[in-house]
Design an enzyme around this catalytic site. Structure first.
Site, PDB file in Angstrom:
ATOM      1  CE  LYS A 221      -3.863   1.986   2.683  1.00 21.61           C
ATOM      2  NZ  LYS A 221      -4.770   1.739   3.838  1.00 21.61           N
ATOM      3  CB  SER A 293      -7.914   3.638   2.796  1.00 20.99           C
ATOM      4  OG  SER A 293      -7.062   3.125   3.820  1.00 20.99           O
ATOM      5  CB  SER A 317      -8.306   0.911   5.870  1.00 19.77           C
ATOM      6  OG  SER A 317      -8.953   2.156   5.879  1.00 19.77           O
TER       7      SER A 317
END
Length: 602
Positions: A221, A293, A317
């Protein structure tokens, strides 16, 4: 603690009158004003006035924001000395003596999920027993190879049936081929990946095998720093940001011999699934976002563009994209995995964890990235007790009866609860007080607004792609007006909630909950308990799903007939007891037998 007695107030009143008379005399004679008598202590409300004038009407309007009511006399008094008593506390930001905070500096206070009066957290021993899938033949089809679990890929590489270079080329090619559909890649790290893969093969051929992640391609990420490689936070203001050092988890994965193939997309500043390059899409349903996210890790892992990925969670997330994209997401106990070199959204909530295609895969990654780091004051030493072959018989599985009967629970959730009993686990009804758990989000909003204060006040936040009311730009601006007193009270509520969770875990070994039950997403993150989300079945949806508040001007796509998509359930574990979570998760995974199905077209 400051204490102003009645006699002292009278004294200061008399002194103030005397000083005013003295100052008048000094102006007439040109003499210096008289200093307070020796030994007179300082007092609130005596600083030089600063900042703009405020009126009782200012307070009357502000009272609406924090939902308190002052009397007219109280408003008059508050406005009368605001510039002397309260405005000076903003000097850090407004000057004249401005102080610029180091972005890496954490607050002095920190959240400790382990209650002082509670039992020692976590297992009594360190143990890690992997499964052995046996001498399975290498598949002839590259697609079968790409979707193989990390546990199997590691055995093939260890046995030299598969080279890291071949596997790395396979994933790099898939990333380039499918990213136009998914928009899950921010930076492809081709040169680094091929160099790492070549090095891994040389080491393994020389008998220097580092462990189960050696030679395994992975994606990060794009909020964990990578030396010399852009780390953008998915946000336009940081598109040119290139860190000089690796984050702690990146360094540990490099040391384990893992091969970084991509920096994966994330919702801007870790909210939902839209970044400066667009919206990351769900491989199972390309008409909807991947959720966020950790959108890129969710999509890329589900579509087998990487063997595993690293995501992050502050409040949902990892759980949400794992559920929507049909993968396994492990949110570790707060403090187990260091966040040094990772973007800060909320110091007391942020967690980094693995996103994989099977439960055991997640544990292989967790073992590598666990352990304290001096750069993260919240990281702590912890043990990990995991035995892939251990029985689940007798494990007490707590559940909330009311939650299982209403949305967002589905038949998949209810079937998983029934399966628990068939696997020898013992379902136990549990309950939580009917408290305002959403009040805890004051802490999230305040910490996040503090983390991005400079970006907000400079106007840089206006460059984020999404500017709707429920996006960060508006939240960060609103958070400037939250009450500091309410922040402290929310922190006290947080401790009370942690005590309730400790009570529940004195009765059960783990909880089974609907993955997106709002109360538990909030509670589990604020108390720091670990969670494991995994695919448990499939449901049909007649409309695309979104992380964003409904917008009548932009309706979501509808489907007739409904579309079939994966659905995951979530297990919540005791603090630092991820081994029990994984043991139960693997038992569910084997019995349900739905983890191997692939998204069509990938």
């Amino acid at each position: 603690m400051w204490y102003m007695s009645k006699s002292r107030r009278q004294f200061l009143s008399r002194v103030s009158i005397a000083l005013m008379a003295s100052a008048t005399a000094c102006r007439r004679t040109g003499q210096s004003p008289t200093s307070p008598p020796p030994g007179a202590p300082p007092a609130f409300g005596t600083a030089p006035p600063v900042g703009p004038e405020v009126s009782p009407e200012t307070f009357a309007e502000a009272e609406k924001l924090v939902q308190v009511t002052l009397s007219p006399a109280a408003r008059q008094m508050a406005a009368g000395n605001w510039r002397k008593q309260m405005a000076p506390i903003y000097e850090r930001r407004t000057g004249p003596r401005k102080f610029s905070l180091d972005p890496s500096g954490a607050p002095a206070s920190r959240w400790d999920p382990v209650l002082p009066s509670g039992p020692h957290a976590g297992p009594a021993r360190d143990r890690f027993v992997r499964s052995n899938p046996g001498p399975n033949p290498l598949p002839a089809d590259d697609r079968d190879l790409a979707f193989a679990p990390l546990t199997q890929l590691a055995r093939w590489i260890e046995a030299r049936q598969l080279t890291s270079e071949r596997l790395t080329h396979l994933y790099l090619d898939r990333l380039e081929r499918f990213d136009p559909k998914l928009r899950c890649v921010i930076t492809l790290t081709r040169d680094l990946a091929l160099a790492q893969a070549k090095q891994a093969d040389l080491e393994i051929a020389a008998g220097k095998y580092r462990g189960p992640l050696h030679g395994i391609p992975w994606g990060a990420k794009d909020l964990v720093d990578t030396a010399g490689i852009p780390t953008t936070y998915g946000a336009d203001p940081f598109r040119g940001r290139v860190p000089a050092q690796d984050a702690a988890v990146v360094h540990r994965l490099h040391q384990a011999g893992a091969v970084l193939v991509a920096k994966l997309s994330m919702g801007a500043l870790a909210l939902n699934d839209i970044w400066f390059g667009g919206q990351t899409m769900n491989p199972w349903l390309l008409e909807e976002g991947a959720s966020g996210s950790s959108a890129g890790p969710g999509a890329a892992t589900a579509a087998a563009l990487v063997a595993f990925s690293i995501g992050s969670e502050t409040e949902g997330s990892i759980v949400s994209p794992s559920m929507r994209c049909g993968i396994t997401g492990l949110r570790p106990t707060y403090g187990r995995v260091p966040r040094t070199g990772a973007m800060t959204l909320c110091w007391s909530l942020d967690k980094l964890g693995p996103m994989t295609r099977s439960v055991e895969d997640a544990m292989l990654v967790l073992q590598t990235i666990s352990g304290p780091d001096p750069g993260d004051v919240a990281s702590v030493p912890s043990r990990l007790d995991f035995d892939s072959a251990a029985t689940v018989a007798g494990l007490r599985v707590g559940y909330f009866p009311g939650w299982m009967k209403e949305s967002p629970a589905t038949g998949v959730d209810r079937a998983a609860l029934e399966l628990a009993a068939k696997l020898g686990m013992v379902p136990v009804e549990v309950a939580l007080p009917d408290w305002p758990y959403g009040s805890l989000n004051l802490i999230l909003f305040a910490e996040a607004a503090a983390a991005f204060e400079e970006l907000t006040l400079s106007g840089g936040i206006d460059r984020l792609k999404v500017q709707v009311p429920d996006a960060w730009p508006n939240v960060f601006r609103q958070a400037r007006f939250l009450s500091a007193v309410d922040f402290v009270q929310a922190d006290r509520l947080r401790r009370a909630v942690a005590q309730e969770m400790a009570r529940i875990f004195s009765q059960v070994d783990l909880l089974l909950v609907p993955s997106l039950r709002d109360e538990m997403l909030t509670i589990g993150n604020f108390t720091g308990h670990p969670s494991l989300t995994f695919r448990a079945g499939f449901v049909e949806v007649a409309e695309a799903r979104s992380d964003w508040a409904p917008d009548p001007a932009n309706p979501l796509p509808k489907f007739s007939p409904p579309r079939r998509v994966p659905h995951g359930v979530t297990l919540i574990g005791r603090l630092f007891d991820e081994g029990t979570l994984a043991r139960a998760g693997m038992a569910f995974e084997r019995a349900l037998n739905v983890a191997a199905e692939r998204p069509p077209g990938f």
